[in-house]
Motif scaffolding. Structure first.
Motif, PDB file in Angstrom:
ATOM      1  N   LEU A   1      43.154 -31.286  -0.942  1.00 31.02           N
ATOM      2  CA  LEU A   1      43.891 -31.332   0.329  1.00 31.02           C
ATOM      3  C   LEU A   1      42.935 -31.465   1.517  1.00 31.02           C
ATOM      4  O   LEU A   1      43.247 -32.134   2.502  1.00 31.02           O
ATOM      5  N   ASP A   2      41.757 -30.839   1.439  1.00 30.61           N
ATOM      6  CA  ASP A   2      40.750 -30.999   2.495  1.00 30.61           C
ATOM      7  C   ASP A   2      40.291 -32.454   2.569  1.00 30.61           C
ATOM      8  O   ASP A   2      40.139 -33.013   3.656  1.00 30.61           O
ATOM      9  N   ASP A   3      40.066 -33.048   1.412  1.00 29.68           N
ATOM     10  CA  ASP A   3      39.641 -34.451   1.364  1.00 29.68           C
ATOM     11  C   ASP A   3      40.747 -35.353   1.907  1.00 29.68           C
ATOM     12  O   ASP A   3      40.479 -36.288   2.663  1.00 29.68           O
ATOM     13  N   PHE A   4      41.992 -35.020   1.560  1.00 27.37           N
ATOM     14  CA  PHE A   4      43.137 -35.780   2.085  1.00 27.37           C
ATOM     15  C   PHE A   4      43.179 -35.701   3.615  1.00 27.37           C
ATOM     16  O   PHE A   4      43.406 -36.694   4.299  1.00 27.37           O
ATOM     17  N   SER A   5      42.917 -34.498   4.141  1.00 29.94           N
ATOM     18  CA  SER A   5      42.930 -34.295   5.590  1.00 29.94           C
ATOM     19  C   SER A   5      41.882 -35.180   6.264  1.00 29.94           C
ATOM     20  O   SER A   5      42.158 -35.835   7.278  1.00 29.94           O
ATOM     21  N   ARG A   6      40.680 -35.208   5.694  1.00 25.87           N
ATOM     22  CA  ARG A   6      39.613 -36.046   6.273  1.00 25.87           C
ATOM     23  C   ARG A   6      39.982 -37.527   6.186  1.00 25.87           C
ATOM     24  O   ARG A   6      39.748 -38.289   7.117  1.00 25.87           O
ATOM     25  N   THR A   7      40.586 -37.913   5.062  1.00 15.72           N
ATOM     26  CA  THR A   7      40.940 -39.325   4.861  1.00 15.72           C
ATOM     27  C   THR A   7      41.958 -39.800   5.894  1.00 15.72           C
ATOM     28  O   THR A   7      41.770 -40.837   6.531  1.00 15.72           O
ATOM     29  N   ILE A   8      43.020 -39.024   6.074  1.00 19.11           N
ATOM     30  CA  ILE A   8      44.052 -39.515   7.006  1.00 19.11           C
ATOM     31  C   ILE A   8      43.581 -39.401   8.463  1.00 19.11           C
ATOM     32  O   ILE A   8      43.976 -40.192   9.305  1.00 19.11           O
ATOM     33  N   THR A   9      42.707 -38.435   8.732  1.00 22.79           N
ATOM     34  CA  THR A   9      42.153 -38.337  10.092  1.00 22.79           C
ATOM     35  C   THR A   9      41.348 -39.589  10.409  1.00 22.79           C
ATOM     36  O   THR A   9      41.539 -40.226  11.453  1.00 22.79           O
ATOM     37  N   GLN A  10      40.450 -39.928   9.493  1.00 25.76           N
ATOM     38  CA  GLN A  10      39.590 -41.088   9.703  1.00 25.76           C
ATOM     39  C   GLN A  10      40.425 -42.370   9.808  1.00 25.76           C
ATOM     40  O   GLN A  10      40.188 -43.217  10.665  1.00 25.76           O
TER      41      GLN A  10
END
Lengths: 141, 134
Positions: A101-110
């Motif tokens: 979920l942390d990786d997902f957060s970074r992905t959609i932010t970027q």
């Protein structure tokens, strides 16, 4: 040199809750809002697994704000957890559920920041993705 | 009716005690920690507090707190029905949750998850470590 005396400051009481164990199998919970009296709240002690789905509402970039919870499925493939938002075809990966979920957060932010910045040059597919992202994310005012 | 905005969690901490000043409502967090050691399992623990400070909240929310063992994905505690009304999004809203006593069945990492209207908005972790006797 003179001493500075700060005036007293007042903050809202907020919400307070207490959980009291009455017996080995039961807990009792109370919640107190601001200055009201405590009320009993439902509380369960469970052994259930977390569901493979979450409405995702936490983003680390202080420039961004979530408008609605993003529907994210979580599944495990071997040693890897995968968090996926099927409609946007975006994914996050990690060694446990929350790393994914942390990786997902970074992905959609970027993705959101990049697409927003490059909006004038996007093709129809990415415009569609940006339109979808804007239903869930916005820049803070 | 407008949907309440998704709050942001500015801070979420686990601590031994919270002192709430009677007149000003100011809170002092005492003994902030992120690791528990115990030589026996299930390990009883408590009392302790969970503190969260929310921003961007306005309107009506039902808050839910879950305590989850990360390695097994199993919930050990779920507290729901904490309905709150936040009148103004410009002011923060604070949650102070007191848990008297729980049992950690296994060593590992435990996640404290906070939800607002079923949207996951914040987390913090506590490591529960087996202390070797001797």
């Amino acid at each position: 040199m003179s001493d500075t005396i700060l005036p007293p400051t007042i903050t809202p009481a907020g919400t307070q809750a207490s959980f009291i164990k009455e017996s080995p199998d039961s807990l009792k919970g109370f919640v107190q809002r601001d200055t009201q009296s405590p009320e009993s709240i439902p509380l369960t002690v469970s052994n259930d697994e977390l569901p493979p789905f979450v409405y995702f509402g936490t983003i680390h970039d202080p420039r961004l704000q979530i408008i609605h919870g993003i529907p994210v499925d979580i599944r495990r493939e071997g040693d890897t957890y995968i968090a996926s938002w099927e409609e946007a075809e975006e994914f996050g990966y990690g060694t446990d559920r929350f790393a994914a979920l942390d990786d997902f957060s970074r992905t959609i932010t970027q993705l959101f920041v990049t697409l927003d910045r490059e909006e004038d040059t996007l093709g129809p597919g990415l415009v569609e993705t940006l339109t979808l992202l804007r239903q869930y994310l916005q820049f803070r005012e | 009716m407008n949907e309440a905005p998704v709050p942001s969690v500015l801070a979420m901490l686990v601590c031994e005690n919270i002192i709430i000043e009677a007149v000003t409502n100011k809170k002092t967090l005492v003994g902030v920690f992120n690791q528990i050691q115990n030589s026996q399992f299930p390990a009883p623990f408590g009392p302790f507090w969970i503190y969260a400070r929310l921003a961007d909240a306005e309107g009506d929310y039902v808050l839910r707190l879950e305590l989850v063992h990360l390695e097994t994905n199993k919930k050990i505690l779920s507290a729901s029905g904490m309905d709150v009304h936040v009148p103004n999004r410009l002011g923060p809203h604070e949650l102070s949750l007191n848990i008297q006593r729980i049992f950690f069945e296994l060593p590992g990492t435990y996640e404290v998850l906070l939800y607002a209207n079923d949207v996951w908005i914040g987390r913090t972790t506590v490591s529960v470590v087996k202390k070797e006797q001797g």
